[in-house]
Design an enzyme around this catalytic site. Structure first.
Site: not given
Ligand code: 13P
Length: 252
Positions: A98, A170
């Site tokens: 992440h 992401e």
């Molecule tokens: P948010 O949905 O709060 O932007 O976070 C996304 C995330 O990092 C999921 O791993």
């Protein structure tokens, strides 16, 4: 189409009491089965893993994960948790790479590669997160950057191993309080590229970053997107249940 993965990481939130309330509510709402075409998953803090597993039960339709795990099976690694320990606590998924871990805790392409291998070695599903920052995006380098991150983490895997890996794109500029929701137009090209390389080979290609009840349906409509990885919107159980309903409609 394969199942749509709809899941959440709680990041560093929720006491045990809050974890119990959320999970019990989910179990009650699902009543033993996930919505057709949807694979739910939840990734609590380590401290809540066994509690959540206990409430989900052994044959739950909801997959349980951890937010990180070390690549070694055991040893002198103070503060770390290994994949066998995570598995012992009831985890089936291991989130890896992440952006918050890359930014604040020294996660690198090399450590993500070692962690993906460790998860596969112990029959857990690696959930590999990739994503570029705003600077890379502004320079037009998003797709090249994420393909390189993915290739580095997945280097050396057989096709059979790769078929067990879930990839979550992401973009850093879209995550969290400081992020802004991505538009579907912005995501089309990166997903076209991810789909070209991994669409038929990985277990899933998820999108994450400011997913909310207003954009989830459109995000699931982007070609090659096979699920959503959600933070804030899903920390509230009602939000998560609504996302599952949106997923079920999209899966039809
Ligand atoms: P948010 O949905 O709060 O932007 O976070 C996304 C995330 O990092 C999921 O791993």
């Amino acid at each position: 189409m394969s199942e749509l993965w709809i899941g959440t990481s709680w990041k560093m939130t929720k006491t045990l009491a809050e974890a119990r309330a959320w999970t019990s509510g989910l179990v009650e709402a699902l009543d033993g089965a996930a919505p057709d075409g949807v694979q739910p998953f939840v990734i609590p803090s380590f401290t809540a893993t066994t509690t959540v597993r206990g409430i989900l039960g052994e044959d739950s339709p909801v997959l349980l994960g951890v937010q990180n795990a070390h690549w070694e099976d055991a040893g002198a690694w103070t503060g770390e948790v290994s994949v066998p320990q995570a598995k012992d606590a009831g985890a089936e998924l291991v989130e890896i790479g992440h952006s918050e871990r890359r930014e604040h805790f020294g996660e690198t392409v090399e450590t993500t590669r070692l962690k993906v291998a460790a998860a596969l070695r112990h029959d857990l599903t690696p959930l590999l997160c990739i994503g570029e920052d705003a600077q890379v995006k502004e320079a037009g380098g998003s797709s090249a950057f994420i393909l390189e991150q993915a290739a580095g983490a997945l280097e050396g895997l057989s096709e059979r191993e790769l078929a067990r890996v879930v990839i979550a794109y992401e973009p850093i500029w879209a995550i969290g309080e400081k992020g802004r929701p991505a538009t579907t137009a912005e995501l089309r090209e990166p997903f076209a590229e991810l789909g070209r390389v991994y669409g038929d080979r990985a277990a899933g290609l998820l999108y994450g970053g400011s997913v909310n009840l207003g954009n989830a349906e459109d995000l699931l409509g982007i070609e090659h997107v096979t699920g959503l990885f959600v933070g804030r919107t899903a920390w509230d159980l009602e939000g998560y249940l609504e996302l599952l309903r949106i997923g079920a409609r999209a899966a039809r």
